[in-house]
Motif scaffolding. Structure first.
Motif, PDB file in Angstrom:
ATOM      1  N   UNK B  16     -53.129  56.748 -45.455  1.00  0.00           N
ATOM      2  CA  UNK B  16     -54.144  57.151 -44.493  1.00  0.00           C
ATOM      3  C   UNK B  16     -53.583  56.899 -43.104  1.00  0.00           C
ATOM      4  N   UNK B  17     -53.738  57.864 -42.244  1.00  0.00           N
ATOM      5  CA  UNK B  17     -53.294  57.686 -40.870  1.00  0.00           C
ATOM      6  C   UNK B  17     -54.302  56.786 -40.144  1.00  0.00           C
ATOM      7  N   UNK B  18     -53.799  55.727 -39.525  1.00  0.00           N
ATOM      8  CA  UNK B  18     -54.694  54.854 -38.772  1.00  0.00           C
ATOM      9  C   UNK B  18     -54.643  55.295 -37.312  1.00  0.00           C
ATOM     10  N   UNK B  19     -55.764  55.852 -36.833  1.00  0.00           N
ATOM     11  CA  UNK B  19     -55.783  56.358 -35.452  1.00  0.00           C
ATOM     12  C   UNK B  19     -56.067  55.208 -34.486  1.00  0.00           C
ATOM     13  N   UNK B  20     -55.440  55.301 -33.323  1.00  0.00           N
ATOM     14  CA  UNK B  20     -55.611  54.235 -32.339  1.00  0.00           C
ATOM     15  C   UNK B  20     -56.898  54.444 -31.565  1.00  0.00           C
ATOM     16  N   UNK B  21     -58.013  54.311 -32.218  1.00  0.00           N
ATOM     17  CA  UNK B  21     -59.301  54.495 -31.533  1.00  0.00           C
ATOM     18  C   UNK B  21     -60.273  53.490 -32.110  1.00  0.00           C
ATOM     19  N   UNK B  22     -61.010  52.842 -31.228  1.00  0.00           N
ATOM     20  CA  UNK B  22     -62.006  51.897 -31.700  1.00  0.00           C
ATOM     21  C   UNK B  22     -63.383  52.432 -31.311  1.00  0.00           C
ATOM     22  N   UNK B  23     -64.270  52.645 -32.262  1.00  0.00           N
ATOM     23  CA  UNK B  23     -65.612  53.132 -31.897  1.00  0.00           C
ATOM     24  C   UNK B  23     -66.290  52.126 -30.971  1.00  0.00           C
TER      25      UNK B  23
END
Lengths: 255, 208
Positions: B16-23
Motif C-alpha cells: 500500500x502506498x503511504x501518502x504523506x498527508x495527515x487528515x
C-alpha cells in the motif's frame, strides 16, 4: 425685625419652590414607573422567571410618586399658613415616603446587579423549548427567546457555544448532530427558513448568529433599573434639602 | 520451493502506498461547529490522491487506542466495519465513500471544502446501512485516516490524524448564579441614602 421677617419670607419662598419641584418630580417618577411596568421591551417573561424585583421597585415608585405629589401640596399649604401641626404632619409623612423611596432605589440597584449572564444562561438552558405541554409559562418563555434571537440576530446568552458547553432541555429533544444550536440562531431568509442549513450547522461565519443576546437583554434592564434607582436618588437628595429647611422653619415658628 | 517465493511476491503485490498527508480538522474558515458533542469537521483530501482515479476513497474512523490494530484489508460495508457496531463490537468503521471526482484538484479559492463526520442521523440505527456517517457515540478521542481501495484491494492510505477529542457538555446546575458582586452605583446609593435618612431622623428628634 424686618430683616428677620425677610429671612422668614425667603425661607417660605424657598420651601414653596422646593415643594413645587418635589410635586413635579413625583409626577415624573410615577409616569416613568408606569412606563417601565407596562413592559415596553417584551422581556417580562424572561425577567419574571428570575424572581425579579425591579418590577417591585417600579410599583413602589408609582405610589411614592403620587404620595410625593400629594405631600408637596400639603407642604405648600403648611408653609404658607405657617401651621405647626400641618408642618409636623408633613414632615413625618415625608419621612415615611422617603423611607419607601429609599427601599425602592436600593431594591432596583441590587436586583440589577444580580442579573448576571449566568442567571439568564441557567434559566435559558433549563427552560428553552422545554417540552411540557401543560405548562404555559414555558411556551411563553420559549417564544420570548425566539423573538429576542430573531430581532437582535443573536444566539444564546453568550453565544451559540452555550448550547454546546452545557446540556439543556433543548438538547433532550433535539439531537446534537442535527441541531448543534437552535434553528433560530441561523441567518434566515424572508420566509423564515435558514439561508444555508449546512452552513448554519457547521458554524460558517455569515450563516449563523455568532454573538450572544446578553447585551440585548441587559440594555433595557439597565435602563429600567438605573432609571428607577438614579432618578429616585436625585429626588431624595432634593427632598432631603427641603425637609431640612422645613424642620428649620418649623423650629422657628412661635406657638 | 514455490511456496516461499509466492510468499515473497505477495507483500510486494499488495504494497500500500503511504501518502504523506495527515487528515486535519478544518482551520479555514474558522467554524463554530468544528467539534460538537457528536460530530467533527475535516478538510477534504484535495490534491492528495493524485493518480488514483479509479479507486474508492473511504474514511476510516477509529478509537485512538485501536489505530494500531486496524487492518487495511478490512472491507467496507461489512459487519466488521459497520458504524452501528462502533465502538462496542468494532474498534473502527469506514464511511464517507468518495472518488477522486469528488475531490477535484486544485481546490477553487473561496470554496469551503469540508467533510462533516457524524452528520447522518437517519441511518444511525439502521443495520442495513453499515457505511452510515452517523453521529459519534462519545467524546473520543478518535483518529481518522483515508484509505483508497481498488475493488477490494487497498492501494493507498494517508497517515492517521492526531487524536480528535469532541466536546463534553456540562450540566447547567454547575452554573453558579450566586456570586454577583455589588456595583459601585448600588453601594453609593445605599450609603448616601442611609446617611441622609439618618440625618433627617436626627433632625426630627432634635426638633421635638
Amino acid at each position: 425685625m424686618a430683616k428677620s421677617d425677610d429671612c422668614v419670607h425667603i425661607l417660605q419662598g424657598l420651601l414653596v419652590f422646593g415643594n413645587v419641584v418635589i410635586g413635579m418630580c413625583g409626577i415624573a417618577l410615577t409616569a416613568e414607573c408606569i412606563y417601565f411596568v407596562s413592559n415596553p421591551h417584551g422581556l417580562y417573561p424572561l425577567l419574571k422567571a428570575t424572581e425579579n424585583d425591579i418590577n417591585a421597585a417600579a410599583w413602589i415608585g408609582i405610589f411614592v410618586g403620587l404620595a410625593l405629589f400629594a405631600l408637596s401640596i400639603l407642604g405648600i399649604i403648611a408653609v404658607i399658613k405657617a401651621s405647626r401641626t400641618l408642618l409636623l404632619v408633613y414632615i413625618i409623612l415625608m419621612l415615611i415616603t422617603f423611607a419607601f423611596e429609599m427601599a425602592s432605589c436600593i431594591t432596583a440597584a441590587t436586583h440589577r446587579d444580580s442579573l448576571t449572564p449566568s442567571v439568564f444562561l441557567k434559566q435559558m438552558l433549563e427552560r428553552y423549548q422545554k417540552s411540557e405541554p401543560a405548562n404555559n409559562s414555558n411556551n411563553e418563555f420559549t417564544k420570548t427567546w425566539d423573538e429576542l434571537m430573531l430581532q437582535n440576530h443573536c444566539c444564546g446568552v453568550l453565544g451559540p457555544s452555550d448550547w454546546q458547553e452545557y446540556t439543556s432541555a433543548f438538547r433532550l429533544t433535539h439531537n446534537d448532530a442535527d441541531y448543534p444550536w437552535p434553528r433560530k440562531c441561523c441567518v434566515l431568509d424572508a420566509q423564515g427558513l435558514p439561508v444555508s442549513l449546512d452552513g448554519c450547522k457547521l458554524g460558517v461565519p455569515g450563516y449563523y448568529n455568532s454573538n450572544g443576546c446578553y447585551d440585548a437583554i441587559s440594555g433595557p434592564v439597565n435602563t429600567h433599573a438605573w432609571g428607577v434607582a438614579w432618578f429616585g436618588f436625585a429626588i431624595l437628595c432634593w427632598t432631603f434639602c427641603v425637609l431640612l429647611g422645613t424642620m428649620f422653619y418649623w423650629s422657628g415658628i412661635e406657638y | 520451493t514455490m511456496f516461499p517465493l509466492l510468499l515473497l511476491l505477495l507483500p510486494a503485490a499488495h504494497a500500500i502506498v503511504k501518502l504523506q498527508y495527515r487528515p486535519v480538522l478544518t482551520q479555514t474558515p474558522p467554524l463554530e461547529g468544528l467539534t460538537t458533542a457528536s460530530t467533527f469537521v475535516l478538510d477534504q483530501p484535495r490534491c492528495v490522491f493524485g493518480g488514483y482515479d479509479d479507486a474508492d476513497i473511504w474514511l476510516v474512523v477509529a478509537l485512538d487506542k485501536a489505530t494500531s490494530t486496524f487492518n487495511n484489508t478490512a472491507a467496507p460495508g461489512t459487519p466488521e466495519t459497520a458504524f452501528q457496531r462502533f465502538p462496542d463490537s468494532v474498534p473502527a468503521y469506514m464511511t464517507l465513500n468518495a472518488t477522486l471526482a469528488n475531490y477535484p484538484c486544485p481546490k477553487p479559492a473561496g470554496d469551503i471544502t469540508v467533510l462533516r463526520v457524524g452528520s447522518e442521523t437517519s441511518c444511525a440505527r439502521d443495520e442495513a446501512r453499515p457505511t452510515c456517517n452517523g453521529p459519534l457515540p462519545g467524546p473520543g478521542p478518535y483518529r481518522v485516516k483515508f484509505l483508497a481501495l481498488r475493488g477490494s484491494e487497498p492501494v493507498a492510505e494517508t497517515d492517521w490524524s492526531l487524536p480528535i477529542v469532541l466536546r463534553t457538555a456540562k450540566s447547567p446546575s454547575s452554573i453558579s448564579t450566586t456570586e454577583s458582586g455589588h456595583s459601585a452605583g448600588m453601594i453609593a446609593i445605599t450609603t448616601i441614602l442611609s446617611i441622609l435618612f439618618a440625618i433627617l431622623l436626627a433632625g426630627l428628634v432634635a426638633m421635638l
